[in-house]
Design a protein around this motif. Sequence first.
Motif, mmCIF file in Angstrom:
data_model
loop_
_atom_site.group_PDB
_atom_site.id
_atom_site.type_symbol
_atom_site.label_atom_id
_atom_site.label_comp_id
_atom_site.label_asym_id
_atom_site.label_seq_id
_atom_site.Cartn_x
_atom_site.Cartn_y
_atom_site.Cartn_z
ATOM 1 N N ALA A 43 0.467 -1.267 -0.522
ATOM 2 C CA ALA A 43 0.140 -0.059 0.063
ATOM 3 C C ALA A 43 0.753 1.388 0.299
ATOM 4 O O ALA A 43 0.798 2.233 -0.196
ATOM 5 N N VAL A 44 2.009 1.460 0.997
ATOM 6 C CA VAL A 44 2.967 2.143 1.235
ATOM 7 C C VAL A 44 3.057 2.757 -0.718
ATOM 8 O O VAL A 44 4.054 3.835 -0.934
ATOM 9 N N ILE A 45 3.362 1.756 -1.433
ATOM 10 C CA ILE A 45 4.201 1.974 -2.446
ATOM 11 C C ILE A 45 3.501 1.823 -3.607
ATOM 12 O O ILE A 45 3.465 2.967 -3.956
ATOM 13 N N GLU A 46 2.161 1.117 -3.361
ATOM 14 C CA GLU A 46 1.415 2.104 -4.684
ATOM 15 C C GLU A 46 0.259 3.495 -4.536
ATOM 16 O O GLU A 46 0.247 3.958 -5.212
ATOM 17 N N SER A 47 0.415 4.127 -3.353
ATOM 18 C CA SER A 47 0.260 4.870 -2.362
ATOM 19 C C SER A 47 1.014 5.822 -3.054
ATOM 20 O O SER A 47 0.804 7.215 -2.015
ATOM 21 N N PHE A 48 1.996 5.775 -3.648
ATOM 22 C CA PHE A 48 3.496 7.082 -2.979
ATOM 23 C C PHE A 48 3.109 8.374 -3.800
ATOM 24 O O PHE A 48 3.476 9.079 -3.046
ATOM 25 N N ASP A 49 2.523 8.656 -4.400
ATOM 26 C CA ASP A 49 2.242 9.045 -5.364
ATOM 27 C C ASP A 49 1.219 10.293 -4.870
ATOM 28 O O ASP A 49 1.534 11.622 -4.655
ATOM 29 N N SER A 50 0.715 9.926 -3.683
ATOM 30 C CA SER A 50 -0.448 10.748 -2.480
ATOM 31 C C SER A 50 0.633 12.217 -1.532
ATOM 32 O O SER A 50 0.578 12.771 -0.836
ATOM 33 N N TYR A 51 1.981 10.881 -1.563
ATOM 34 C CA TYR A 51 2.677 11.244 -0.145
ATOM 35 C C TYR A 51 3.080 12.820 -0.414
ATOM 36 O O TYR A 51 3.623 13.416 -1.282
ATOM 37 N N ASP A 52 3.406 13.977 0.211
ATOM 38 C CA ASP A 52 4.056 14.577 0.416
ATOM 39 C C ASP A 52 5.276 15.028 1.031
ATOM 40 O O ASP A 52 5.277 14.943 2.264
ATOM 41 N N PRO A 53 6.768 15.161 0.013
ATOM 42 C CA PRO A 53 7.582 15.081 0.484
ATOM 43 C C PRO A 53 8.056 16.620 1.415
ATOM 44 O O PRO A 53 9.070 15.991 1.906
ATOM 45 N N LYS A 54 7.473 16.815 1.575
ATOM 46 C CA LYS A 54 7.271 18.431 2.615
ATOM 47 C C LYS A 54 7.669 17.685 3.812
ATOM 48 O O LYS A 54 7.883 18.215 4.889
ATOM 49 N N LEU A 55 6.308 16.901 4.228
ATOM 50 C CA LEU A 55 5.898 15.846 5.510
ATOM 51 C C LEU A 55 6.816 14.121 6.240
ATOM 52 O O LEU A 55 7.192 14.409 4.714
ATOM 53 N N PRO A 56 7.236 14.368 7.133
ATOM 54 C CA PRO A 56 8.210 13.375 7.671
ATOM 55 C C PRO A 56 7.625 12.023 6.942
ATOM 56 O O PRO A 56 5.931 12.085 6.844
ATOM 57 N N PHE A 57 8.301 11.448 6.064
ATOM 58 C CA PHE A 57 7.022 9.768 5.848
ATOM 59 C C PHE A 57 6.866 9.091 6.977
ATOM 60 O O PHE A 57 5.666 8.571 6.781
ATOM 61 N N VAL A 58 7.654 8.790 8.425
ATOM 62 C CA VAL A 58 7.526 7.760 8.710
ATOM 63 C C VAL A 58 5.851 8.110 9.181
ATOM 64 O O VAL A 58 5.224 7.139 8.997
ATOM 65 N N PRO A 59 5.508 9.279 9.515
ATOM 66 C CA PRO A 59 4.723 9.391 10.584
ATOM 67 C C PRO A 59 2.996 8.920 8.881
ATOM 68 O O PRO A 59 1.583 8.670 9.546
ATOM 69 N N TRP A 60 3.400 9.241 7.921
ATOM 70 C CA TRP A 60 2.843 9.554 6.711
ATOM 71 C C TRP A 60 2.318 7.544 6.390
ATOM 72 O O TRP A 60 1.025 7.420 6.239
ATOM 73 N N ALA A 61 4.030 6.768 6.592
ATOM 74 C CA ALA A 61 3.482 5.348 6.230
ATOM 75 C C ALA A 61 3.346 4.805 7.969
ATOM 76 O O ALA A 61 2.293 3.997 7.321
ATOM 77 N N ILE A 62 2.775 5.528 8.453
ATOM 78 C CA ILE A 62 2.562 4.993 9.805
ATOM 79 C C ILE A 62 0.763 4.713 9.499
ATOM 80 O O ILE A 62 -0.246 4.223 10.049
ATOM 81 N N GLY A 63 0.095 5.553 8.411
ATOM 82 C CA GLY A 63 -1.241 6.536 8.888
ATOM 83 C C GLY A 63 -2.059 4.804 7.276
ATOM 84 O O GLY A 63 -2.724 4.277 7.846
ATOM 85 N N VAL A 64 -0.990 5.218 6.668
ATOM 86 C CA VAL A 64 -1.007 4.101 5.563
ATOM 87 C C VAL A 64 -1.338 2.680 6.538
ATOM 88 O O VAL A 64 -1.783 1.789 6.138
ATOM 89 N N ALA A 65 -0.285 1.824 7.174
ATOM 90 C CA ALA A 65 -0.492 1.099 8.080
ATOM 91 C C ALA A 65 -1.838 0.711 9.213
ATOM 92 O O ALA A 65 -2.475 0.127 9.228
ATOM 93 N N ARG A 66 -1.539 2.360 9.798
ATOM 94 C CA ARG A 66 -3.457 2.274 10.165
ATOM 95 C C ARG A 66 -4.845 2.043 9.650
ATOM 96 O O ARG A 66 -5.145 1.218 10.058
ATOM 97 N N ASN A 67 -4.466 2.267 8.238
ATOM 98 C CA ASN A 67 -5.778 1.763 7.345
ATOM 99 C C ASN A 67 -5.540 0.963 6.990
ATOM 100 O O ASN A 67 -6.395 0.190 7.344
ATOM 101 N N GLN A 68 -4.544 -0.066 6.702
ATOM 102 C CA GLN A 68 -4.456 -1.750 6.614
ATOM 103 C C GLN A 68 -4.802 -2.173 7.854
ATOM 104 O O GLN A 68 -5.260 -3.250 8.549
ATOM 105 N N VAL A 69 -4.270 -2.223 9.524
ATOM 106 C CA VAL A 69 -3.965 -2.551 10.495
ATOM 107 C C VAL A 69 -6.165 -2.306 10.900
ATOM 108 O O VAL A 69 -6.758 -3.286 11.063
ATOM 109 N N GLY A 70 -6.151 -1.675 10.255
ATOM 110 C CA GLY A 70 -7.951 -1.322 10.670
ATOM 111 C C GLY A 70 -8.791 -2.210 9.742
ATOM 112 O O GLY A 70 -10.228 -2.742 10.296
#
Length: 172
Positions: A43-70
Amino acid sequence: MDETTRQATRQWTLAQPAVSAFVTSMVRDFRDRDDVLQDVAVAVIESFDSYDPKLPFVPWAIGVARNQVGLYMRNRRKDRLVFDEEAIACLAIAIPAVAPQEAAKLNFVTECLSGLESRAHRLFELRYQKDMKPAAIAERVDMSANSVAKALQRIRDRLRVCVERKSLEATS
């Protein structure tokens, strides 16, 4: 491999320990945890285009993980040990804050494991990598279940002391 995939892979490699810690805190079964973590990586690789590189990556990736855990939790609703959305949200905030210190400890665990004698290493492997219970381990190594449980406790204590010692040495 295109440049976007290369960047996503680099970022994922750096974030993976923190994301893994988050997923592990939510998903207790080893096999399920590995499956969820694999789904997160995809999911991280597939949705990487929606990541804003101005923001920290780890919290964004944990957000993706949060969706998958959900998704995983919704499929497991009938289980007794399932976190609610609020608990998942709190962990999603807390994990990135402690991840750098804890990632170093993971390296120390690997070092400390390599220092175990072969029998202790075998017991540890059967319990924590093969996910076997002490009774099943006992049958395999010709020990009583109680002896296996006590040996595992001693191994965990030794590993904890070793990791704490190495952590102190690293900060000194």
